[in-house]
Design a protein around this motif. Structure first.
Motif, PDB file in Angstrom:
ATOM      1  N   ARG A 133       4.582   0.309  13.870  1.00 31.17           N
ATOM      2  CA  ARG A 133       4.723   0.794  12.489  1.00 31.17           C
ATOM      3  C   ARG A 133       5.030  -0.359  11.535  1.00 31.17           C
ATOM      4  O   ARG A 133       4.418  -0.479  10.468  1.00 31.17           O
ATOM      5  CB  ARG A 133       5.842   1.838  12.415  1.00 31.17           C
TER       6      ARG A 133
ATOM      7  N   GLU B  83       8.730   4.930   4.884  1.00 26.94           N
ATOM      8  CA  GLU B  83       7.930   5.577   3.855  1.00 26.94           C
ATOM      9  C   GLU B  83       8.790   5.933   2.646  1.00 26.94           C
ATOM     10  O   GLU B  83       8.367   5.780   1.487  1.00 26.94           O
ATOM     11  CB  GLU B  83       7.277   6.837   4.417  1.00 26.94           C
TER      12      GLU B  83
ATOM     13  N   ASN C 229      -0.876  -4.189   5.768  1.00 32.23           N
ATOM     14  CA  ASN C 229      -1.583  -3.406   4.765  1.00 32.23           C
ATOM     15  C   ASN C 229      -1.779  -4.229   3.489  1.00 32.23           C
ATOM     16  O   ASN C 229      -0.812  -4.508   2.773  1.00 32.23           O
ATOM     17  CB  ASN C 229      -0.791  -2.140   4.447  1.00 32.23           C
TER      18      ASN C 229
ATOM     19  N   ALA D 177       1.997  -2.590  11.065  1.00 33.88           N
ATOM     20  CA  ALA D 177       0.981  -1.969  10.223  1.00 33.88           C
ATOM     21  C   ALA D 177       1.356  -2.049   8.747  1.00 33.88           C
ATOM     22  O   ALA D 177       0.497  -2.295   7.888  1.00 33.88           O
ATOM     23  CB  ALA D 177       0.778  -0.511  10.646  1.00 33.88           C
ATOM     24  N   LEU D 178       2.631  -1.843   8.432  1.00 33.50           N
ATOM     25  CA  LEU D 178       3.069  -1.944   7.043  1.00 33.50           C
ATOM     26  C   LEU D 178       2.856  -3.352   6.500  1.00 33.50           C
ATOM     27  O   LEU D 178       2.388  -3.545   5.374  1.00 33.50           O
ATOM     28  CB  LEU D 178       4.544  -1.561   6.932  1.00 33.50           C
TER      29      LEU D 178
ATOM     30  N   GLY E 140      -3.010  -3.434   0.715  1.00 34.92           N
ATOM     31  CA  GLY E 140      -2.864  -2.685  -0.522  1.00 34.92           C
ATOM     32  C   GLY E 140      -1.505  -2.807  -1.159  1.00 34.92           C
ATOM     33  O   GLY E 140      -1.379  -2.716  -2.384  1.00 34.92           O
ATOM     34  N   ARG E 141      -0.468  -3.022  -0.356  1.00 37.56           N
ATOM     35  CA  ARG E 141       0.894  -3.079  -0.903  1.00 37.56           C
ATOM     36  C   ARG E 141       1.410  -4.511  -1.021  1.00 37.56           C
ATOM     37  O   ARG E 141       2.209  -4.803  -1.891  1.00 37.56           O
ATOM     38  CB  ARG E 141       1.838  -2.258  -0.021  1.00 37.56           C
TER      39      ARG E 141
END
Length: 243
Positions: free
Chosen positions: A175, A146, A182, A178-179, A184-185
């Motif tokens: 984790r 993060e 995503n 999931a990143l 969105g990024r």
């Protein structure tokens, strides 16, 4: 997309990272297996544009005409995460102190309202006073990834040996998956690991996969002796790794 093409890093008595090729597409987690912490860290540094390989190339998108420009583009698009001796959480830092230090390295427009506000927004206020190096493995990877993403320019995460903190893949693998997933990024995520978890069927590579048989065997068919780690470089410092 990250492209690694016949990348090789020399050690003192042989290749620290033998010739290796793989691609890490956006929207996916790519696992790369390497034997030895020095080899994993060297590959992570090269894959994030923080170390120029002795042969081959690493690039983000299409290579530039100049090797320096190619490395600069890769470096700007990437973040190296939790690399031993480079930017892992230092023993004297609390989680609040680590967050304050990392945010201070960002341009002021991306720092937000300070570490306490960042901890609250990202749901780490419960561990703000804990020593950063003592966090459970799953919270550690959550916090450090993060923080790496606090820089909006980052499109590639290269995570160095997340499995060294736990022998349970569920402490770090979900984790990172999931990143990568995503939308969105739009991230490409690479984890350099000691061993690919059992049952993993997605993107994966093994260091040395682009080498000739002579690169991995001696004349009598035996494996070569272990190589010594490469000398430390001026790139290996916390601020440069998080730049």
């Amino acid at each position: 997309m990250l492209s690694i093409r016949e990348l090789r890093i020399a050690g003192r008595r042989g290749d620290l990272v033998p010739s290796t090729s793989f691609e890490a597409p956006t929207g996916a987690l790519t696992l790369v297996q390497a034997n030895g912490q020095d080899a994993r860290t060297a590959l992570a540094l090269a894959a994030s544009g923080r170390y120029a390989p002795d042969a081959g190339a690493a690039s983000w998108g299409a290579p530039e005409r100049s090797t320096k420009k190619t490395l600069r583009t890769l470096r700007r698009a990437s973040a190296i995460v939790d690399s031993p001796g480079i930017n892992e959480a230092e023993r004297h830092l609390s989680v609040r102190g680590l967050v304050a230090e990392d945010l201070a390295l960002l341009p002021s427009r991306h720092r937000g309202e300070g570490p306490d506000a960042w901890l609250t927004v990202h749901a780490f206020e419960d561990v703000a006073g804990a020593w950063a190096h003592e966090l459970p493995a799953h919270r550690r990877v959550e916090l450090l990834t993060e923080l790496a993403l606090a820089d909006p320019a980052v499109r590639l995460l290269v995570v160095d040996s997340p499995d060294r903190h736990s022998d349970r893949a569920e402490d770090w693998l979900p984790r990172l998956m999931a990143l990568a997933a995503n939308p969105g990024r739009g991230l490409a995520v690479v984890a350099v690991v000691a061993e690919v978890p059992a049952g993993w069927e997605a993107e994966a590579a093994v260091v040395g996969n682009a080498g000739r048989p002579a690169d991995t065997e001696t004349d009598d068919g035996a494996a070569p002796p272990p190589t010594e780690p490469a000398p430390a470089t001026g790139e290996r410092d916390r601020e440069e790794a998080r730049a």
